[in-house]
Design a protein around this motif. Structure first.
Motif, PDB file in Angstrom:
ATOM      1  N   ARG A  83       0.858  -1.198   0.000  1.00 15.65           N
ATOM      2  CA  ARG A  83       0.000   0.000   0.000  1.00 15.65           C
ATOM      3  C   ARG A  83       0.885   1.236   0.000  1.00 15.65           C
ATOM      4  O   ARG A  83       0.867   2.042   0.933  1.00 15.65           O
ATOM      5  N   LYS A  84       1.646   1.396  -1.041  1.00 14.70           N
ATOM      6  CA  LYS A  84       2.646   2.466  -1.079  1.00 14.70           C
ATOM      7  C   LYS A  84       1.996   3.849  -1.052  1.00 14.70           C
ATOM      8  O   LYS A  84       2.441   4.755  -0.350  1.00 14.70           O
ATOM      9  N   PHE A  85       0.918   4.017  -1.830  1.00 14.86           N
ATOM     10  CA  PHE A  85       0.301   5.337  -1.892  1.00 14.86           C
ATOM     11  C   PHE A  85      -0.304   5.722  -0.539  1.00 14.86           C
ATOM     12  O   PHE A  85      -0.237   6.870  -0.116  1.00 14.86           O
ATOM     13  N   PHE A  86      -0.876   4.717   0.148  1.00 12.61           N
ATOM     14  CA  PHE A  86      -1.425   4.993   1.480  1.00 12.61           C
ATOM     15  C   PHE A  86      -0.321   5.389   2.450  1.00 12.61           C
ATOM     16  O   PHE A  86      -0.462   6.333   3.226  1.00 12.61           O
ATOM     17  N   VAL A  88       2.665   6.662   1.719  1.00  8.15           N
ATOM     18  CA  VAL A  88       3.194   8.001   1.379  1.00  8.15           C
ATOM     19  C   VAL A  88       2.217   9.084   1.822  1.00  8.15           C
ATOM     20  O   VAL A  88       2.614  10.130   2.345  1.00  8.15           O
ATOM     21  N   GLY A  89       0.909   8.821   1.623  1.00 10.10           N
ATOM     22  CA  GLY A  89      -0.090   9.799   2.041  1.00 10.10           C
ATOM     23  C   GLY A  89      -0.088  10.031   3.533  1.00 10.10           C
ATOM     24  O   GLY A  89      -0.206  11.167   4.001  1.00 10.10           O
ATOM     25  N   MET A  90       0.062   8.954   4.323  1.00  6.26           N
ATOM     26  CA  MET A  90       0.109   9.102   5.774  1.00  6.26           C
ATOM     27  C   MET A  90       1.324   9.916   6.207  1.00  6.26           C
ATOM     28  O   MET A  90       1.233  10.801   7.060  1.00  6.26           O
ATOM     29  N   LEU A  92       3.001  12.100   4.383  1.00  6.69           N
ATOM     30  CA  LEU A  92       2.822  13.501   3.969  1.00  6.69           C
ATOM     31  C   LEU A  92       1.810  14.210   4.859  1.00  6.69           C
ATOM     32  O   LEU A  92       1.962  15.404   5.158  1.00  6.69           O
ATOM     33  N   PHE A  93       0.772  13.482   5.297  1.00  7.52           N
ATOM     34  CA  PHE A  93      -0.242  14.096   6.167  1.00  7.52           C
ATOM     35  C   PHE A  93       0.371  14.543   7.485  1.00  7.52           C
ATOM     36  O   PHE A  93       0.172  15.684   7.917  1.00  7.52           O
TER      37      PHE A  93
END
Length: 392
Positions: A83-86, A88-90, A92-93
């Protein structure tokens, strides 16, 4: 350490299971929680590095292995890798939240009266306090308080409070004794014709009494006291109130126009970021010929921190002018109220309406015409300089 390195729980079937366990332990592998779940099955836990060293022992003893549980940091990384995008999103958040909470978004000034907000904010900017400044770059609040107090001579103390992304500057201004103007000797005279209802002389000599009729310009409290060679002049001070009559010609219409809501409305939504708004709905021109706008701002917050994000609702309400018919009595009352408000605004805040008399009244062309006499108790005093002749 077991969770950091990873732990696998396995089930062994068939073959020589006791030999497998004994040889693995003898070979230096770490096995624990060894238990038999059935006649033909055995379960145990093993560290992840030792898990990959079990294969030769399985072949030698003819056993089969099935993984029934995984836990630890390596397995968590493996799941996160899917879940790479998840992930990275976490990251960045949380990075974005940290950066946003580390900035100064709002500066509020409280307690200032004589010092303007612009003066205080200009001094604060010189010390590095301004919007979008990194809060960790600012000195301690005690240091900032001393520097700001030194830069503003009119301030006795300036407190600096940091609450999340907001900085509050609390100002305590220096108090100076009020400078009293130098006054020349004077009389207090009547500002208008009237009947005296109260006279109180603080300095000077009262020359009229209660219930006395006075004319405009007549001396009420004299600035000359004493007799003969002991005569001297002072600054007359005091209070004189009296009944004064005001005559008004009033024209009051029998129809009254009022603004009412029709019930039609239109809503616009905005996104607010750092004090700037961006419209996201309700585009187009105002469809109403007459309208009134109501605005409501909703700001986002996290725990005790006030975030520079929010939304704003703008509601446009359609209005129209409605006419209401008044009776003659209502028109008379409206005219009298307007006249009394006017006379009280001119007579002063302490004026009191004592009586009102309608001298003449007629109705013509949808209007009521009146001549009204209003009796008001008010201050009737004004100043008159006392001119001394040379040699006196």
């Amino acid at each position: 350490m077991q969770k950091l390195r990873g732990v696998a729980t396995v089930r062994i079937r068939g073959g020589r299971q006791e030999e497998l366990v004994n040889s693995a332990l003898g070979g230096g592998l770490q096995l624990w929680s060894i238990r038999r779940t059935s006649v033909d099955e055995l379960e145990f836990s093993v560290m992840l590095p030792d898990f990959f060293r079990l294969r030769p022992y399985l072949k030698r003893t003819g056993c089969r292995m099935h993984v029934i549980g995984r836990r630890g940091f390596p397995f968590w990384l493996d799941k996160l890798g899917n879940r790479k995008f998840f992930a990275v999103g976490m990251v960045l958040f949380f990075v974005g939240m940290y950066l946003l909470s580390s900035l100064v978004w709002e500066i509020e000034v409280k307690g200032n009266v004589k010092l303007t907000e612009e003066q205080i904010l200009a001094a604060a900017r010189q010390e590095g306090i301004y919007p979008f400044q990194w809060s960790f770059r600012l000195p301690d609040t005690d240091v900032l308080s001393k520097k700001l107090t030194a830069e503003l001579p009119g301030a006795a103390w300036i407190g600096v409070e940091k609450t999340g992304t907001k900085i509050v500057l609390r100002v305590v201004e220096t108090t100076k004794p009020e400078e009293r103007p130098l006054l020349s000797p004077r009389h207090l005279v009547a500002s208008s014709d009237g009947v005296v209802t109260q006279i109180l002389a603080e300095a000077g000599r009262p020359v009229v009494r209660k219930n006395a009729k006075v004319k405009k310009g007549q001396i009420l409290i004299s600035g000359t006291i004493g007799e003969g060679k002991y005569t001297r002049t002072v600054v007359a001070k005091g209070t004189v109130r009296g009944l004064v009559w005001h005559e008004y010609d009033i024209v009051s219409p029998l129809t009254q126009q009022t603004k009412v809501y029709t019930g039609e409305s239109r809503t616009k939504w905005y996104i607010v970021i750092a004090g700037r708004s961006l419209q996201v709905s309700g585009f187009g021109k105002n469809p109403f010929a007459a309208s009134q706008t109501e605005t409501r701002l909703e700001e986002a917050s996290w725990q005790t921190w006030k975030l520079p994000l929010g939304r704003m609702k703008e509601k446009v309400l359609e209005t129209e002018i409605a006419e209401r018919k008044l009776s003659r009595a209502e028109a008379v009352e409206a005219g009298l109220m307007k006249a009394k408000a006017d006379v009280l605004s001119k007579a002063g805040a302490d004026a009191v309406v004592k009586e009102q008399k309608i001298l003449h009244e007629k109705t013509d062309n949808g209007k009521v015409y009146m001549k009204v006499l209003i009796e008001v108790e008010q201050s009737i005093v004004t100043e008159m300089p006392l001119v001394q002749m040379q040699g006196e």
